[in-house]
Design an enzyme around this catalytic site. Structure first.
Site, short mmCIF file in Angstrom:
data_model
loop_
_atom_site.label_atom_id
_atom_site.label_comp_id
_atom_site.label_asym_id
_atom_site.label_seq_id
_atom_site.Cartn_x
_atom_site.Cartn_y
_atom_site.Cartn_z
N GLU A 16 -9.85 54.03 2.19
CA GLU A 16 -10.08 55.65 3.04
C GLU A 16 -11.44 56.08 3.04
OE1 GLU A 16 -6.53 58.18 2.71
OE2 GLU A 16 -6.16 56.80 0.90
N SER A 147 -3.24 57.60 3.96
CA SER A 147 -3.61 57.62 5.39
C SER A 147 -2.74 56.42 6.16
CB SER A 147 -5.26 57.12 5.57
OG SER A 147 -5.96 58.11 5.22
N TYR A 218 -5.76 60.00 13.29
CA TYR A 218 -7.25 60.26 13.22
C TYR A 218 -7.76 60.17 14.73
CZ TYR A 218 -6.66 60.12 8.32
OH TYR A 218 -6.16 60.42 7.03
N ARG A 257 -1.03 69.89 0.24
CA ARG A 257 -0.11 69.70 1.42
C ARG A 257 0.96 68.62 1.30
NH1 ARG A 257 -2.62 66.33 5.43
NH2 ARG A 257 -0.63 65.32 5.13
N ASP A 259 4.38 66.81 2.85
CA ASP A 259 4.99 66.23 4.05
C ASP A 259 6.48 66.11 3.92
OD1 ASP A 259 2.22 65.95 5.05
OD2 ASP A 259 2.22 63.99 4.48
N GLU A 272 5.83 63.14 0.59
CA GLU A 272 4.87 62.93 -0.23
C GLU A 272 3.93 64.33 -0.42
OE1 GLU A 272 1.16 60.96 1.45
OE2 GLU A 272 2.73 59.64 1.86
N ASN A 274 -0.12 65.69 -0.79
CA ASN A 274 -1.66 65.37 -0.84
C ASN A 274 -2.46 66.34 -1.58
OD1 ASN A 274 -1.57 62.94 1.47
ND2 ASN A 274 -0.22 64.50 2.32
N GLY A 278 -6.90 65.50 4.23
CA GLY A 278 -8.10 65.10 5.20
C GLY A 278 -8.56 66.62 5.77
#
Length: 320
Positions: A16, A147, A218, A257, A259, A272, A274, A278
């Site tokens: 990443e 990602s 992205y 964060r 999901d 998951e 994070n 990002g």
């Protein structure tokens, strides 16, 4: 008031790296130059320089995604150098990076997460049977990846081997995870002892994507990200509470964060969490913060404040 010496870490050696450079560049532009003297470090080449400079560094911002940056290793080095940094420490970073460890801790905390099985090279010959236990469609996910790199949506047995090959190219441990369909949302939280949930974002990948994969994340305009999410107040409150529960279950600090999916029956499933989300121009955390009334510069200052608070350091250095 003297400005803080801030070390901004981005780049690194993981798969990443490109996303990390994008995040780091955005953060560099957003940091308050009246408050911080920013020096950039790429851990792929700059670890000796970071160690040398450590006595003069007041705080670090880590924008490393994936291996070596999000998995607790750089956090351990910063702890040894006595440099405060934003976000989770070694433990929270390590367990959050591992999808398997995360799921085990979610389950222990009573948090619903999609059913899964674990595949490694040693039991690959059992993968078809394990996939049947999970049921199709399913996701093949590298255990330590981010990602969506190496991740595949498998609609039937004929596609399984190809997906396993793609996954094993990134990680020796894979998850076969049930594909739960519904409304995909993500919820960020900020705070150390007291957690604040930011507005939820609803994620709608573009029609050309089977799921919220790398390009959907992205490439500008490829997905629709709606904040606040188009769900009921009751569901929103449950999801924000669940984001906090997931954060605590994984020993996260500072911010995270999470999901989630709301299925057709209204049940919430955590996918998951994070620990270093990002921070590119298309990233979700800055968008949620903006809806909450916090621009990118204010968000970064808040994260630095939380790092200093966690270490018991002042928010500025008094002039000599």
């Amino acid at each position: 008031m003297k400005r803080l010496n801030l070390a901004l870490l981005f780049g690194g050696a993981s798969a990443e790296r490109e996303v990390s450079i994008l995040s780091g560049t955005e953060v560099l532009n957003a940091l308050d130059k009246d408050r911080f003297i920013v020096r950039c470090y790429d851990p792929k080449i700059d670890i000796p320089r970071l160690v040398h400079d450590a006595p003069n560094i007041d705080v670090a911002v880590v924008m490393l995604h994936g291996e070596y940056g999000e998995d607790g290793r750089i956090q351990g080095l910063l702890d040894m150098l006595d440099i405060p940094y934003q976000g989770s420490g070694v433990l929270g970073s390590a367990v959050s990076m591992s999808k398997l460890a995360s799921k085990q801790l979610y389950e222990q905390a009573g948090i619903k997460t999609p059913p899964y099985r674990v595949v490694s090279p040693d039991n690959r010959h059992e993968a078809a049977n394990l996939a049947d236990q999970v049921g199709y469609p399913l996701f093949v996910k590298p255990c330590m990846g981010g990602s969506s790199i190496g991740m595949s949506l498998v609609k039937g047995p004929a596609d399984l081997d190809k997906a396993l090959d793609a996954g094993f190219a990134e990680d020796p441990v894979l998850l076969l995870e049930a594909c739960v369909t519904g409304v995909e949302i993500t919820g960020a939280v900020l705070g150390n002892d007291e957690l604040e949930a930011l507005p939820l974002i609803e994620i709608v990948p573009g029609e050309e994507f089977a799921f919220f994969e790398y390009g959907a994340k992205y490439e500008a305009g490829k997905s629709e990200e709606i904040c606040p999410a188009r769900i009921s107040e009751e569901d929103a409150q449950k999801a924000m509470d669940l984001s906090k529960q997931a954060h605590k279950a994984l020993f996260c600090k500072g911010y995270s964060r999470t999901d989630m999916i709301i299925d057709k029956d209204g049940a919430l499933h955590v996918l998951e969490t994070n620990t270093i989300p990002g921070m590119t121009a298309n990233s979700l955390l800055p968008k949620a913060a903006k809806v909450a009334g916090m621009d990118f510069t204010a968000l970064m200052s808040r994260l630095v404040d939380l790092a200093l608070e966690a270490k018991g350091r002042p928010g500025h250095i008094e002039a000599a």
